[in-house]
Design a protein around this motif. Structure first.
Motif, PDB file in Angstrom:
ATOM      1  N   GLY A  31      11.256   2.707 -10.155  1.00 61.95           N
ATOM      2  CA  GLY A  31      11.613   2.276  -8.811  1.00 61.95           C
ATOM      3  C   GLY A  31      12.826   1.373  -8.808  1.00 61.95           C
ATOM      4  O   GLY A  31      13.716   1.499  -7.961  1.00 61.95           O
ATOM      5  N   ALA A  32      12.886   0.441  -9.771  1.00 68.14           N
ATOM      6  CA  ALA A  32      14.025  -0.462  -9.857  1.00 68.14           C
ATOM      7  C   ALA A  32      15.316   0.309 -10.139  1.00 68.14           C
ATOM      8  O   ALA A  32      16.372   0.017  -9.560  1.00 68.14           O
ATOM      9  N   LEU A  33      15.229   1.297 -11.024  1.00 65.75           N
ATOM     10  CA  LEU A  33      16.401   2.110 -11.340  1.00 65.75           C
ATOM     11  C   LEU A  33      16.879   2.881 -10.111  1.00 65.75           C
ATOM     12  O   LEU A  33      18.087   2.938  -9.828  1.00 65.75           O
ATOM     13  N   GLU A  34      15.942   3.454  -9.380  1.00 64.98           N
ATOM     14  CA  GLU A  34      16.305   4.198  -8.172  1.00 64.98           C
ATOM     15  C   GLU A  34      16.920   3.271  -7.136  1.00 64.98           C
ATOM     16  O   GLU A  34      17.909   3.630  -6.475  1.00 64.98           O
ATOM     17  N   ALA A  35      16.364   2.068  -6.986  1.00 63.74           N
ATOM     18  CA  ALA A  35      16.899   1.106  -6.020  1.00 63.74           C
ATOM     19  C   ALA A  35      18.327   0.706  -6.376  1.00 63.74           C
ATOM     20  O   ALA A  35      19.195   0.591  -5.502  1.00 63.74           O
ATOM     21  N   ILE A  36      18.593   0.502  -7.663  1.00 65.38           N
ATOM     22  CA  ILE A  36      19.948   0.126  -8.101  1.00 65.38           C
ATOM     23  C   ILE A  36      20.936   1.252  -7.830  1.00 65.38           C
ATOM     24  O   ILE A  36      22.049   1.019  -7.351  1.00 65.38           O
ATOM     25  N   LEU A  37      20.529   2.479  -8.127  1.00 64.57           N
ATOM     26  CA  LEU A  37      21.414   3.627  -7.896  1.00 64.57           C
ATOM     27  C   LEU A  37      21.751   3.771  -6.412  1.00 64.57           C
ATOM     28  O   LEU A  37      22.908   4.027  -6.047  1.00 64.57           O
ATOM     29  N   GLY A  56       7.936   0.570  -0.434  1.00 66.74           N
ATOM     30  CA  GLY A  56       6.667   1.068   0.096  1.00 66.74           C
ATOM     31  C   GLY A  56       6.540   2.571  -0.047  1.00 66.74           C
ATOM     32  O   GLY A  56       5.499   3.088  -0.494  1.00 66.74           O
ATOM     33  N   VAL A  57       7.588   3.304   0.332  1.00 67.50           N
ATOM     34  CA  VAL A  57       7.557   4.761   0.226  1.00 67.50           C
ATOM     35  C   VAL A  57       7.532   5.183  -1.238  1.00 67.50           C
ATOM     36  O   VAL A  57       6.779   6.087  -1.626  1.00 67.50           O
ATOM     37  N   PHE A  58       8.348   4.528  -2.064  1.00 62.99           N
ATOM     38  CA  PHE A  58       8.407   4.899  -3.478  1.00 62.99           C
ATOM     39  C   PHE A  58       7.051   4.707  -4.158  1.00 62.99           C
ATOM     40  O   PHE A  58       6.561   5.598  -4.857  1.00 62.99           O
ATOM     41  N   LEU A  59       6.437   3.542  -3.948  1.00 60.34           N
ATOM     42  CA  LEU A  59       5.177   3.241  -4.630  1.00 60.34           C
ATOM     43  C   LEU A  59       4.040   4.119  -4.116  1.00 60.34           C
ATOM     44  O   LEU A  59       3.202   4.573  -4.905  1.00 60.34           O
ATOM     45  N   SER A  60       3.994   4.349  -2.814  1.00 56.58           N
ATOM     46  CA  SER A  60       2.917   5.193  -2.282  1.00 56.58           C
ATOM     47  C   SER A  60       3.029   6.612  -2.834  1.00 56.58           C
ATOM     48  O   SER A  60       2.018   7.232  -3.172  1.00 56.58           O
ATOM     49  N   ARG A  61       4.255   7.123  -2.939  1.00 56.84           N
ATOM     50  CA  ARG A  61       4.448   8.462  -3.498  1.00 56.84           C
ATOM     51  C   ARG A  61       4.088   8.497  -4.976  1.00 56.84           C
ATOM     52  O   ARG A  61       3.290   9.343  -5.426  1.00 56.84           O
TER      53      ARG A  61
END
Length: 315
Positions: A31-37, A56-61
């Motif tokens: 999630g952190a990597l996706e957020a940085i990108l 929220g969306v990332f973790l729920s998925r």
């Protein structure tokens, strides 16, 4: 002897706890990597990457998929999901993710008919496919024991029972379809990020609760309500959607000027945009109710056939 048993029990639990912690760490890292990108290279990412990253969306998925797949591995093969049910679950989760995180979300903020497509995926198609996959047992099995115990708290059980009471569940399903498109409410929902997020999450959660109630293949009392009640509920919610869609289609004027403020990204007029949106409110949602009703009838037929076979076996 008791001490030895306790130490053995602790030793058997340690690997599973360590595995859970590692899994949580990997999910957070991804999630952190996706957020940085998303933050650093927003214009260079493919269309399936997030438009605006949401934890929220990332973790729920991510957590939902992990729990489902882990639960399937723990279940006996005979009770596990077959190929099409697994595909239905993953496609349903994917549609919800795409509607909230990809560039479809950006387009939905600039075209009313794309916004209605987004809510069709969030409130109907995505939750419908998830419910059709019947993932409850697998997700429950995939949860850590401590979480399962907390979810069995009496207050939570009562809340879930109330939300899936057929009259209230049907009312909420229709109410959310009607409330968010009210022009004055929709205007602020499209301009206020917090309200916009609340709108999308509310229809998604409600869709999952409603379709899980309707598409439970089991008979009552294992299921919350009978096949007949489910059939009536899914048919009843169809007619208000037809009415709303017809009202939007035949409004005769642009009643959603907020998209003029946001800026439409396709070269069509506001009235055309609104007409297409009304047709999406009208036709696909109606078809989803019809498909749901047919599936309920099929569940009832299969259950009656299994009861007949069981009775013959006892004779």
């Amino acid at each position: 002897m008791a001490a030895i048993t306790a130490r053995a029990s602790d030793a058997s639990r340690t690997p599973r706890v360590d595995g859970d912690l590692k899994l949580v760490g990997l999910i957070l890292l991804a999630g952190a990597l996706e957020a940085i990108l998303v933050e650093r290279y927003p214009g260079s990412l493919p269309l399936w990457m997030p438009y605006e990253f949401s934890w929220g969306v990332f973790l729920s998925r991510a957590i939902g998929i992990v729990l489902y797949l882990r639960g399937l591995r723990r279940l006996p093969v005979a009770t596990g999901a077959n190929g099409w049910r697994k595909a239905a679950f993953l496609i349903g989760v994917g549609l919800i993710y795409a509607s909230m995180q990809t560039w479809l979300d950006y387009a939905a903020q600039h075209m009313f008919f794309i916004h209605r497509l987004q809510h069709l995926f969030l409130h109907h198609t995505g939750p419908f496919l998830i419910a059709l996959s019947n993932p409850d047992e697998a997700i429950w099995e995939g949860l850590p024991a401590g979480v399962r115990k907390k979810l069995q708290h009496r207050a939570l059980v009562r809340i879930m029972g109330a939300l899936q009471q057929p009259i209230l569940a049907s009312f909420l399903f229709v109410a959310l379809i009607y409330i968010w498109p009210i022009p004055s409410i929709h205007f602020w929902a499209m301009l206020d990020p917090t309200l916009y997020t609340a709108m999308n999450w509310s229809v998604t959660i409600d869709g999952i609760l409603f379709w899980s109630l309707i598409l439970d293949p089991r008979p009552k009392p294992v299921a919350r309500i009978s096949y007949g009640t489910r059939f009536i509920a899914v048919i009843v919610v169809m007619f208000p959607q037809i009415l709303l869609g017809a009202c939007v289609v035949f409004a005769g004027r642009d009643i959603y000027p907020v998209y003029n403020i946001c800026g439409r990204i396709l070269p069509i007029s506001g009235l055309q945009d609104q007409t297409y949106a009304g047709m999406i409110l009208w036709i696909p949602s109606t078809m989803m109710s019809i498909i749901g009703a047919l599936l309920v009838l099929n569940f009832m037929r299969l259950n009656e056939e299994s009861e007949v076979l069981a009775n013959r076996g006892l004779q």
